[in-house]
Design a protein around this motif. Structure first.
Motif, PDB file in Angstrom:
ATOM      1  N   LYS A  95       0.852  -1.108  -0.095  1.00 51.43           N
ATOM      2  CA  LYS A  95      -0.076   0.096  -0.068  1.00 51.43           C
ATOM      3  C   LYS A  95       0.942   1.297  -0.156  1.00 51.43           C
ATOM      4  O   LYS A  95       1.947   1.187   0.516  1.00 51.43           O
ATOM      5  CB  LYS A  95      -0.814   0.217   1.281  1.00 51.43           C
ATOM      6  CG  LYS A  95      -1.977  -1.002   1.183  1.00 51.43           C
ATOM      7  CD  LYS A  95      -2.882  -1.121   2.410  1.00 51.43           C
ATOM      8  CE  LYS A  95      -3.745  -2.064   2.459  1.00 51.43           C
ATOM      9  NZ  LYS A  95      -4.672  -2.357   3.675  1.00 51.43           N
TER      10      LYS A  95
ATOM     11  N   THR B 154       3.828  -4.245  -6.867  1.00 52.54           N
ATOM     12  CA  THR B 154       2.684  -3.467  -7.174  1.00 52.54           C
ATOM     13  C   THR B 154       2.477  -2.621  -5.859  1.00 52.54           C
ATOM     14  O   THR B 154       2.289  -2.964  -4.658  1.00 52.54           O
ATOM     15  CB  THR B 154       1.377  -4.275  -7.574  1.00 52.54           C
ATOM     16  OG1 THR B 154       1.653  -5.329  -8.693  1.00 52.54           O
ATOM     17  CG2 THR B 154       0.009  -3.530  -7.753  1.00 52.54           C
TER      18      THR B 154
ATOM     19  N   LEU C 152      -0.479  -0.137  -4.444  1.00 49.82           N
ATOM     20  CA  LEU C 152      -1.694   0.202  -4.616  1.00 49.82           C
ATOM     21  C   LEU C 152      -1.972   1.723  -4.041  1.00 49.82           C
ATOM     22  O   LEU C 152      -1.257   2.232  -3.011  1.00 49.82           O
ATOM     23  CB  LEU C 152      -2.738  -0.760  -3.801  1.00 49.82           C
ATOM     24  CG  LEU C 152      -2.724  -2.158  -4.471  1.00 49.82           C
ATOM     25  CD1 LEU C 152      -3.457  -3.139  -3.850  1.00 49.82           C
ATOM     26  CD2 LEU C 152      -3.049  -1.965  -5.985  1.00 49.82           C
TER      27      LEU C 152
END
Lengths: 112, 110
Positions: B14, B108, B110
């Motif tokens: 995150k 990744t 987010l």
């Protein structure tokens, strides 16, 4: 500013055809020119390399052609096979430097 | 020889989280590097090291830290992850003019 310009960005070739990827550079201090091959999901791996004192180097179906006066070099893949489908990066090293300058890569697809 | 190993293989973070991407090599190479690979952008150098205790910045170092306490290990730290750091990260070790790449970490944010 790109020091090594690679083209095309993508290439589709039929099985048995010739794949040609081109690179151009500006800095005449570059003295080693490798090509790396990267399969999906893997890291790049050295495929073939050339120094500017020769105009051509061949290893199996893979050939590098080098034109010092034009500051260009290219990778030719003869009798292209579906197993050659990968991303190809050209690169150039300054004399004495172990860090290459990479081109942006070419995605090659060879159709069966 | 295992060559160059990287962990983890995949990671989702995150925004604002920190993490360390691990890289190790068993070839006793002095030179190691970190790259990120983004579509259409090729391989961009983040940081590199010429030996234990010596590191330097590459083309895109912002947001990343490295250290080299041993010849074998070269971890990459993301201090506060941002969506712009979504990428595939490759570690490489070098001998002569040949670079040996690890299998990569797909990150990744987010």
């Amino acid at each position: 500013q790109q020091q090594v310009k690679q083209s095309p960005q993508s290439l589709i070739v039929q099985k048995g055809g010739i794949s040609i990827i081109n690179c151009a550079y500006e800095n005449t201090a570059f003295d080693y020119f490798p090509w790396y091959q990267q399969f999906p999901g893997k890291g790049p791996a050295l495929l073939i390399a050339i120094r500017p004192d020769v105009s051509e180097k061949k290893e199996g179906r893979f050939t590098i052609s080098f034109n010092k006066s034009a500051k260009q070099f290219s990778l030719h893949i003869m009798d292209s096979q579906p197993g050659d489908s990968a991303t190809y990066f050209c690169a150039a090293h300054l004399g004495g430097s172990y860090i290459p300058t990479f081109g942006r890569g070419t995605s090659l697809i060879v159709h069966p | 020889n295992a060559g160059v190993t990287q962990t983890p293989k995949f990671q989702v973070l995150k925004t604002g989280q920190s993490m360390t991407l691990q890289c190790a090599q068993d070839m006793n190479h002095e030179y190691m590097s970190w790259y990120r690979q983004d579509p259409g952008m090729g391989l961009r150098l983040i940081h590199y090291s010429v030996g234990a205790g010596i590191t330097d910045q590459g083309e895109v170092p912002n947001g990343y830290n490295v250290s080299r306490s041993t010849t074998e290990d070269f971890p990459l730290r993301l201090l506060s992850a941002a969506p712009s750091q979504t990428s595939v990260y490759f570690c490489a070790s070098t001998v002569g003019n040949e670079q040996f790449f690890g299998p990569g970490t797909r990150l990744t944010v987010l």
